[in-house]
Design a protein around this motif. Structure first.
Motif: not given
Length: 334
Positions: A245-258
């Protein structure tokens, strides 16, 4: 030009053969006339909308992730290629579209086609070749004498990964059905498990690396248990991890889901003193160039099951979805 387009997401949707504008060639791009396009399960999953969470393509868009063809135009800053070069590529995310007569690709994601391969053979390589390279060389750092377990050995990634792991000096175990045992043996597999009648967990122990490609949660748990302490499980099917998630620069809420999606798998791995990593391969022309060297040296070879015509693109996707292909499926565009 003609292209097969995803008009809307859905498992029951078919790709639409459509007249489409020829791609724009930016300063670092090469325009490739598509001769052949590899078909991957990823193409089906993209059409189904299963990756909308982190790859939100907006329909309509052209599908397809593997290409072999001829350069017909180059951008003003292109230095590695010239018109007439035979090339192959796995275009980067958001620039896919190989189910078409032409595609424009940044030169950094392109490599010269192996001289000893046909266009059909070359088109079968990029996605599975780069997936295998990034799993076994870049992340896994596989060394001579290590033990590697490659699931689904007769599939697209499996047939390539077995060959690469053997080239790196590993002892290779794999799963397949009885009808494909001779195939995986010919590619170099040392230990072959018929998954229909044998349980790999009773056959394998103290492995250094598992290349995981089965979505069944029980298979994931078994795969962790056959690793030795400090071993690595590299999953091609997920669940995706926070690092991804960090590598592809997802927003915080998607990082939380992942983070939640992969929490259980990561905890189980940590408890066993192992690492769980998710690989969603990326385009990389330089690595593809290294793969070209191995192919031209006769160390690696493509494995092709069927070749479909351009007009049969939907049939090719349907065949991939059966899960019964031996090696790769290819579409002959030109």
């Amino acid at each position: 030009m003609k292209a097969f387009v995803v008009k809307k997401y859905g498992k029951k949707e078919t790709l639409n053969l459509t007249d489409w504008a020829e791609p724009i060639v930016n300063e670092n791009d090469v325009l490739v006339e598509v001769h052949s396009a590899g078909v991957n399960l990823l193409d089906s999953l993209i059409r189904n909308g299963e990756f909308k969470l982190f790859l939100p393509y907006k329909p309509p868009f052209i599908n397809g992730h593997d290409v072999a063809g001829v350069v017909t135009k180059i951008g003003s800053k292109v230095s590695k290629f010239k018109v007439g070069d035979e090339v192959y590529s796995r275009p980067p995310d958001y620039q896919i579209g190989t189910f078409a007569e032409f595609i424009s690709i940044d030169e950094k994601d392109v490599a010269l086609k192996p001289k000893n391969l046909s266009m059909d053979e070359a088109a079968s390589i990029p996605l599975v070749g780069l997936t295998s390279w990034q799993a076994l060389v870049e992340i896994g750092n596989v060394k001579k004498g290590q033990k590697v377990f490659i699931q689904a050995g007769s599939g697209g990634v499996g047939t390539f990964a077995i060959q690469l792991a053997k080239h790196l000096g590993a002892f290779v175990a794999t799963t397949t059905s009885s009808k494909n045992i001779d195939l995986v043996k010919s590619l170099g597999a040392d230990l072959i498990i018929d998954y229909k009648i044998e349980d790999f967990e009773t056959k394998l122990e103290d492995y250094d690396l598992v290349l995981h490609s089965n979505r069944d949660a029980k298979i994931l748990e078994k795969s962790l248990r056959i690793l030795k302490p400090g071993g690595q499980l590299i999953s091609l099917v997920g669940p995706p991890t926070p690092e991804f998630a960090n590598a592809i620069g997802l927003p915080w809420y998607l990082k939380f889901v992942i983070n939640l999606l992969s929490l259980s798998a990561r905890k189980k791995a940590k408890k066993l003193n192992m690492s769980f990593k998710f690989l969603f391969m990326r385009a990389e022309g330089k690595q593809l160039g290294e793969i070209t060297k191995l192919i031209e040296a006769g160390i690696m070879k493509p494995v092709i099951d069927k070749v479909f015509t351009f007009e049969q693109t939907n049939e090719a996707l349907s065949y991939i979805e059966t899960g019964r292909s031996r090696g790769k499926v290819v579409i002959k565009v030109k």
